[in-house]
Scaffold this active site. Structure first.
Site, short mmCIF file in Angstrom:
data_model
loop_
_atom_site.label_atom_id
_atom_site.label_comp_id
_atom_site.label_asym_id
_atom_site.label_seq_id
_atom_site.Cartn_x
_atom_site.Cartn_y
_atom_site.Cartn_z
NE ARG A 188 -7.17 -0.17 10.74
CZ ARG A 188 -6.06 -0.33 10.64
NH1 ARG A 188 -5.11 0.75 10.68
NH2 ARG A 188 -5.74 -1.40 10.08
CE LYS A 201 -0.36 -0.31 5.19
NZ LYS A 201 -1.23 -0.80 6.25
CE1 TYR A 255 11.77 32.93 2.09
CE2 TYR A 255 11.94 30.69 2.42
CZ TYR A 255 11.66 31.77 1.50
OH TYR A 255 11.57 31.90 0.34
NE ARG A 267 -2.95 -7.91 7.61
CZ ARG A 267 -3.78 -8.51 8.71
NH1 ARG A 267 -4.33 -9.88 8.66
NH2 ARG A 267 -3.71 -7.86 9.96
CG ASP A 305 11.24 24.60 -3.95
OD1 ASP A 305 10.15 23.85 -4.01
OD2 ASP A 305 11.00 25.96 -4.00
CB CYS A 363 13.31 26.90 1.56
SG CYS A 363 14.87 28.15 2.25
CG HIS A 407 -4.44 -4.82 11.76
ND1 HIS A 407 -3.31 -5.11 11.28
CD2 HIS A 407 -4.03 -3.53 12.16
CE1 HIS A 407 -2.37 -4.29 11.28
NE2 HIS A 407 -2.77 -3.19 11.73
C1 PLP Z 1 -0.50 -1.95 6.90
C2 PLP Z 1 -1.18 -3.13 7.22
C3 PLP Z 1 -0.31 -4.25 7.42
C4 PLP Z 1 1.34 -4.10 7.44
O1 PLP Z 1 1.83 -3.82 8.86
P1 PLP Z 1 3.34 -3.77 9.08
O2 PLP Z 1 3.38 -3.36 10.39
O3 PLP Z 1 3.76 -2.72 8.13
O4 PLP Z 1 3.92 -4.98 8.55
C5 PLP Z 1 -0.88 -5.47 7.98
N1 PLP Z 1 -2.14 -5.43 7.98
C6 PLP Z 1 -3.10 -4.34 7.70
C7 PLP Z 1 -4.42 -4.66 7.94
C8 PLP Z 1 -2.43 -3.14 7.21
O5 PLP Z 1 -3.24 -2.15 7.24
#
Ligand code: PLP
Length: 386
Positions: free
Chosen positions: A138, A42, A267, A221, A315, A313, A168
């Site tokens: 979430r 992602k 600046y 994941r 850039d 700045c 998660h």
């Molecule tokens: C981004 C994400 C991950 C990856 O997590 P890491 O800590 O980067 O390994 C796994 N599961 C879900 C649902 C995520 O949104």
């Protein structure tokens, strides 16, 4: 240098695809053979480049990809990625036919989503993973009743292919593991009460996947650690694999001048030379994600640390050199020069944030160069659209 033939600006990021390959395969080797590696790409591969990271991860043994939004999955399809892709985030149910047409797997986030998706799916069939909320609040189905309802619903609607179920963790990267254990228990209890056994059952991000064998189910994941970063500073020293940072950030001195005592920089004229000082200008600023809070951060010039002086700045920014260096000298803002290393974790500490944020916020104005076997194998310059 030849690599600069493709862009005209002396600032670029390098992505070491060998490092990503090594990280992904080392973590894959930790897993039993029947545990699938889902590579999380992602946010343009956490700023590293979506298709480059995806191809590297697939070559290293990943069998599935994951992104946050359907747009990101479609971008990968456009770039020729044929591997299965799971959208982890919420997709509008009225758009499910787009996923069906592009063989994209969607996350079912609650019962209402399933009903709406069913009402617009038509003749198409859709691969889904059910998300279970076990304590992150979430996305996801909450509790057994809602899950049972989904199970019954899916049993009588064959257009949905229930391929996965997942949750998660919110604290997998912390040393204190009681809330993690609580979430794990909740997930296990829910799974036991269901009659369906989807092909993929997954719960672990990088932290949980590396640390807790009992939370791997049959897929993990993998995000941050594939890019070579520790999920948190506190677990860094106890990770079971050696990680190699893939992202580095470079620039060159475009002007070098000697300042006399009392002369001022940038600046607001907030920095004043306290002696005769060599000041170098580098073409990177907050519009590149090199934000103003990085004032004072050190960069590397000829292997020596040089602090950013005065305000950053839009850039450009200025650095105080330890010794004279000519225009064109390479400046490393993230990465290694000689025996000196500015790690992403150092930048994160300076910005009082987590390492995840750093490569993500280096904007698309910074070209990305891809390296493999020490050679440049590709590049992206989003400004020129190449
Ligand atoms: C981004 C994400 C991950 C990856 O997590 P890491 O800590 O980067 O390994 C796994 N599961 C879900 C649902 C995520 O949104």
């Amino acid at each position: 240098m030849e690599k600069q033939g493709f862009f005209y600006r002396d600032t670029w990021a390098e992505v070491d695809l060998d490092a990503i390959y090594q990280n992904a395969s080392a973590i894959k080797r930790l897993l039993p053979d029947d545990v699938e590696l889902i590579a999380v790409v992602k946010a343009n591969g956490y700023g590293h480049g979506d298709v480059e990271v995806a191809e590297t991860a697939l070559a290293a043994g990943a069998g599935y990809l994951a992104v946050a939004f359907m747009d990101e999955a479609l971008a990968l399809r456009k770039k020729g990625i044929a591997a299965p892709i799971l959208v982890l985030g919420a997709t509008r149910p009225e758009d499910v036919h787009v996923a069906a047409r592009n063989r994209i797997t969607l996350t079912a986030i609650n019962f209402e989503w399933l009903e709406k998706a069913a009402s617009v799916l038509g003749d198409s069939s859709l691969r889904i993973h059910i998300k279970v909320d076990t304590g992150m609040a979430r996305l996801g189905f909450k509790g057994l009743d809602e899950l049972k309802q989904a199970e019954a619903f899916l049993e009588q609607d064959s257009r949905f292919l229930l391929e996965g179920i997942f949750t998660h963790f919110s604290t997998a990267d912390e040393l204190e593991s009681s809330y993690f254990q609580h979430q794990l228990k909740e997930f296990e209890t829910l799974l036991e009460s269901l009659t369906v056994r989807p092909k993929y059952i997954h719960a672990s991000n990088s932290a949980a996947g590396m640390r807790f064998a009992g939370a791997r189910f049959n897929a993990i994941r993998l995000g941050i650690s594939m890019y070579g970063l520790s999920p948190s500073p506190e677990i860094k020293s106890s990770l079971p694999v050696e990680l190699n940072e893939a992202f580095s950030l470079h620039s060159r001195l475009v002007q070098v001048k000697k300042l006399h005592k009392g002369e001022k920089v940038s600046y607001g004229a907030t920095y004043e030379a306290s002696n005769e000082e060599w000041i170098g200008t580098i073409p990177i600023g907050y519009a590149d994600g090199w934000i103003r809070k990085l004032q004072g951060q050190e960069v590397l010039v000829n292997g020596l640390r040089a602090p950013i002086v005065g305000r950053v700045c839009m850039d450009q920014c200025m650095v105080r050199l330890q010794e004279y260096a000519p225009v064109g000298t390479e400046v490393t803002l993230i990465g290694k020069q000689g025996s000196n290393f500015v790690r992403i974790d150092e930048i994160a500490r300076k910005l009082e944030t987590i390492n995840y944020e750093i490569p993500c916020i280096i904007s698309n104005r910074v070209p990305r160069l891809y390296k493999k076997d020490g050679k440049i194998v590709g590049m992206h310059n989003h400004v020129l659209g190449s």
